[in-house]
Design an enzyme around this catalytic site. Structure first.
Site, PDB file in Angstrom:
ATOM      1  N   CYS A 171      29.232  -6.169  98.854  1.00 18.19           N
ATOM      2  CA  CYS A 171      27.784  -6.075  98.617  1.00 18.19           C
ATOM      3  C   CYS A 171      27.293  -7.356  97.950  1.00 18.19           C
ATOM      4  O   CYS A 171      27.405  -7.521  96.738  1.00 18.19           O
ATOM      5  CB  CYS A 171      27.471  -4.852  97.744  1.00 18.19           C
ATOM      6  SG  CYS A 171      25.706  -4.623  97.446  1.00 18.19           S
ATOM      7  N   CYS A 174      24.512  -6.918  95.423  1.00 14.68           N
ATOM      8  CA  CYS A 174      24.969  -6.356  94.149  1.00 14.68           C
ATOM      9  C   CYS A 174      25.710  -7.399  93.313  1.00 14.68           C
ATOM     10  O   CYS A 174      25.525  -7.503  92.110  1.00 14.68           O
ATOM     11  CB  CYS A 174      25.917  -5.196  94.374  1.00 14.68           C
ATOM     12  SG  CYS A 174      25.392  -4.026  95.616  1.00 14.68           S
ATOM     13  N   ASP A 175      26.599  -8.137  93.950  1.00 10.09           N
ATOM     14  CA  ASP A 175      27.553  -8.962  93.195  1.00 10.09           C
ATOM     15  C   ASP A 175      27.318 -10.466  93.292  1.00 10.09           C
ATOM     16  O   ASP A 175      27.951 -11.233  92.567  1.00 10.09           O
ATOM     17  CB  ASP A 175      28.985  -8.662  93.695  1.00 10.09           C
ATOM     18  CG  ASP A 175      29.358  -7.200  93.481  1.00 10.09           C
ATOM     19  OD1 ASP A 175      28.867  -6.608  92.513  1.00 10.09           O
ATOM     20  OD2 ASP A 175      30.127  -6.648  94.285  1.00 10.09           O
TER      21      ASP A 175
HETATM   22  P1  FAD Z   1      27.178   7.330  96.540  1.00 12.30           P
HETATM   23  O1  FAD Z   1      27.105   6.443  95.370  1.00 12.30           O
HETATM   24  O2  FAD Z   1      27.701   6.782  97.816  1.00 12.30           O
HETATM   25  O3  FAD Z   1      28.027   8.587  96.087  1.00 12.30           O
HETATM   26  C1  FAD Z   1      28.255   9.675  96.879  1.00 12.30           C
HETATM   27  C2  FAD Z   1      29.408  10.412  96.264  1.00 12.30           C
HETATM   28  O4  FAD Z   1      29.359  11.782  96.553  1.00 12.30           O
HETATM   29  C3  FAD Z   1      30.778  10.001  96.821  1.00 12.30           C
HETATM   30  O5  FAD Z   1      31.191   8.779  96.386  1.00 12.30           O
HETATM   31  C4  FAD Z   1      31.636  11.162  96.375  1.00 12.30           C
HETATM   32  O6  FAD Z   1      32.045  10.994  95.034  1.00 12.30           O
HETATM   33  C5  FAD Z   1      30.648  12.331  96.511  1.00 12.30           C
HETATM   34  N1  FAD Z   1      30.910  13.055  97.764  1.00 12.30           N
HETATM   35  C6  FAD Z   1      31.025  12.538  99.027  1.00 12.30           C
HETATM   36  N2  FAD Z   1      31.326  13.510  99.900  1.00 12.30           N
HETATM   37  C7  FAD Z   1      31.399  14.659  99.183  1.00 12.30           C
HETATM   38  C8  FAD Z   1      31.720  15.996  99.522  1.00 12.30           C
HETATM   39  N3  FAD Z   1      31.991  16.356 100.770  1.00 12.30           N
HETATM   40  N4  FAD Z   1      31.728  16.907  98.527  1.00 12.30           N
HETATM   41  C9  FAD Z   1      31.431  16.565  97.249  1.00 12.30           C
HETATM   42  N5  FAD Z   1      31.161  15.304  96.869  1.00 12.30           N
HETATM   43  C10 FAD Z   1      31.145  14.374  97.820  1.00 12.30           C
HETATM   44  N6  FAD Z   1      23.461  -0.858  94.141  1.00 12.30           N
HETATM   45  C11 FAD Z   1      22.575  -1.384  93.272  1.00 12.30           C
HETATM   46  O7  FAD Z   1      21.413  -1.004  93.275  1.00 12.30           O
HETATM   47  N7  FAD Z   1      22.979  -2.314  92.344  1.00 12.30           N
HETATM   48  C12 FAD Z   1      24.252  -2.770  92.260  1.00 12.30           C
HETATM   49  O8  FAD Z   1      24.564  -3.643  91.441  1.00 12.30           O
HETATM   50  C13 FAD Z   1      25.201  -2.214  93.167  1.00 12.30           C
HETATM   51  N8  FAD Z   1      26.488  -2.616  93.121  1.00 12.30           N
HETATM   52  C14 FAD Z   1      27.395  -2.089  94.003  1.00 12.30           C
HETATM   53  C15 FAD Z   1      28.714  -2.513  93.955  1.00 12.30           C
HETATM   54  C16 FAD Z   1      29.641  -1.990  94.820  1.00 12.30           C
HETATM   55  C17 FAD Z   1      31.067  -2.477  94.751  1.00 12.30           C
HETATM   56  C18 FAD Z   1      29.238  -1.009  95.794  1.00 12.30           C
HETATM   57  C19 FAD Z   1      30.266  -0.420  96.747  1.00 12.30           C
HETATM   58  C20 FAD Z   1      27.928  -0.591  95.861  1.00 12.30           C
HETATM   59  C21 FAD Z   1      26.990  -1.129  94.974  1.00 12.30           C
HETATM   60  N9  FAD Z   1      25.654  -0.751  95.018  1.00 12.30           N
HETATM   61  C22 FAD Z   1      24.760  -1.259  94.116  1.00 12.30           C
HETATM   62  C23 FAD Z   1      25.173   0.212  96.010  1.00 12.30           C
HETATM   63  C24 FAD Z   1      25.068   1.605  95.369  1.00 12.30           C
HETATM   64  O9  FAD Z   1      26.285   1.900  94.739  1.00 12.30           O
HETATM   65  C25 FAD Z   1      24.742   2.653  96.422  1.00 12.30           C
HETATM   66  O10 FAD Z   1      23.584   2.279  97.133  1.00 12.30           O
HETATM   67  C26 FAD Z   1      24.511   4.005  95.765  1.00 12.30           C
HETATM   68  O11 FAD Z   1      25.579   4.350  94.934  1.00 12.30           O
HETATM   69  C27 FAD Z   1      24.339   5.074  96.820  1.00 12.30           C
HETATM   70  O12 FAD Z   1      24.121   6.259  96.154  1.00 12.30           O
HETATM   71  P2  FAD Z   1      24.258   7.681  96.837  1.00 12.30           P
HETATM   72  O13 FAD Z   1      23.611   8.610  95.900  1.00 12.30           O
HETATM   73  O14 FAD Z   1      23.810   7.640  98.237  1.00 12.30           O
HETATM   74  O15 FAD Z   1      25.803   8.050  96.863  1.00 12.30           O
END
Ligand code: FAD
Ligand code: NAP
Length: 348
Positions: A171, A174-175
């Site tokens: 990302c 992000c980084d």
């Molecule tokens: P996610 O964060 O993707 O989390 C979903 C979670 O739900 C899964 O990880 C798991 O734990 C759980 N889950 C999945 N399937 C199931 C299931 N079947 N049953 C129960 N639980 C389940 N964004 C920023 O704005 N700033 C940043 O600095 C930033 N840095 C990042 C760095 C890295 C290395 C990465 C990979 C991403 C970064 N992002 C950043 C992006 C950000 O993390 C994502 O956009 C955000 O977390 C997405 O949120 P979400 O709620 O969709 O779910």
């Protein structure tokens, strides 16, 4: 003689206790949730905060290393978050998620540390199973907020584990601003819109950006290709695959690459490697039951969290192939919370 005890709980059920074939104890759970939130990232917890404050008492399944990511989602895999509003000094991804979780709980969200392994959306109420009750009576629910996120595809190169987040990232937004990348040569792998966009973005920080493309052409849209081609800080390296990530005891400092036309191998000196080879949305549990786009993301009605199945709402990266940020996930989680609340009110 059979004794059947019905209970709501987290025990793996049914539990058969047999003594000389005389006693059989079945612990069976008959559970119904008004609204079930699946996921544990910013989208899930924002939906939970809105639903809990509306006194709907949501139940949130946060997963147990679901998709290989800890409860709390993708942000738990990174260090400093500097672009989430409200935290001018930044905070770690895990701290941000701990705060969101605490806020969900404070207003009455029931959080269960289990992964949902199966969902049946074909009749009402919906049926769900966790990894611990797959062979048993399902849990039922009137509405679901699906916020299972997505995960960036990785190449699993030799050296990748060693230098992950020590020079390797998936990302750039992000980084990219991290000091280790400042005025250093960087590389992006991929040939789509994301790769071009990330390469462009990284030119703000790096001295030069290699865009490593495995074919002899980019897949990105024409406008994105032109921008990359015109940018003097970007060098597009076609027909090239990466073989290894190399570095010292602390940080990445180079890549072993191979030209697939000539089979010639060489070293590329870079301090940063960014994967832009696509993401995999976590939609397996609803595949075939709800409309997905061509890349597998949940389709939502534009400007809402509504999906093709009434009562199923989607929020966060699982329905967003474009922005994929914590704040946009939280925003869509708010929409899903409000949409689900309205849906439940209408049901009543
Ligand atoms: P996610 O964060 O993707 O989390 C979903 C979670 O739900 C899964 O990880 C798991 O734990 C759980 N889950 C999945 N399937 C199931 C299931 N079947 N049953 C129960 N639980 C389940 N964004 C920023 O704005 N700033 C940043 O600095 C930033 N840095 C990042 C760095 C890295 C290395 C990465 C990979 C991403 C970064 N992002 C950043 C992006 C950000 O993390 C994502 O956009 C955000 O977390 C997405 O949120 P979400 O709620 O969709 O779910
Ligand atoms: P994508 O279009 O699927 O492109 C992935 C790229 O990664 C392709 O070039 C692919 O190469 C390459 N790739 C895949 N696996 C690889 C591997 N193992 N080794 C080396 N390269 C590999 O993904 P995306 O770029 O993330 O885009 C996803 C969607 O979001 C697209 O619809 C895109 O248009 C959209 N998007 C739009 C914008 C924008 O408009 N600003 C920005 C970002 C994304 P091949 O071409 O050889 O298969």
């Amino acid at each position: 003689m059979n004794i059947i005890i019905k209970q709501q709980g987290l025990l793996k059920t049914p539990l058969s206790l047999q003594k000389n074939n005389t006693f059989k104890l079945l612990l069976n759970r008959m559970v119904h949730h008004k609204v079930t939130i699946i996921g544990s990232g910013p989208a899930a917890h924002t939906a939970a905060i809105y639903l809990a404050r509306a006194e709907i008492k949501p139940t949130l399944y946060e997963g147990m290393m679901a998709n290989g990511i800890a409860a709390g989602g993708q942000l738990t895999t990174t260090t400093e978050i500097e672009n989430f509003p409200g935290f001018p000094d930044g905070l770690t991804g895990s701290e941000l998620m701990d705060r969101m979780r605490a806020q969900s709980e404070k207003f009455g969200t029931e959080i269960i540390t289990e992964t949902i392994s199966k969902v049946d959306l074909s009749s009402r109420p919906f049926k769900i199973w966790t990894e611990f009750n797959e062979d048993e009576e399902p849990i039922t629910t009137d509405a679901i907020v699906l916020s299972t996120g997505a995960s960036a595809k990785r190449l699993h190169l030799p050296g990748e584990e060693t230098y992950w987040q020590k020079g390797i990232s998936a990302c750039a937004v992000c980084d990219g601003a991290v000091p280790i990348f400042r005025n250093k040569p960087l590389a992006v792998i991929g040939g789509g819109d994301s790769a071009c966009e990330e390469a462009q973005f990284l030119t703000k920080y790096g001295s030069k950006v290699y865009l490593i493309v495995r074919k002899d052409h980019l897949r990105a849209s024409t406008i994105m290709q032109r921008r990359a081609e015109k940018n003097e800080k970007i060098e597009i390296v076609y027909n090239t695959v990466t073989l290894e990530a190399k570095g010292n005891e602390k940080l990445l400092n180079g890549l072993r690459v191979k030209n697939v036309k000539t089979n010639e191998e060489s070293d590329l000196e870079v301090s940063g490697l960014f994967y832009a080879i696509g993401h995999t949305p976590a939609t397996k549990i609803v595949e075939g039951q709800v409309d997905l786009d061509e890349s597998g993301y949940i389709k939502t009605v534009p400007g809402s969290s509504l999906t093709s199945v009434p009562g199923l709402f989607a929020a966060g990266d699982v329905q967003d192939s474009r922005y994929r940020q914590a704040i946009t996930s939280a925003g869509s989680g708010c929409m899903a919370g409000l949409d689900a609340e309205r849906y439940l009110t209408e049901l009543e």
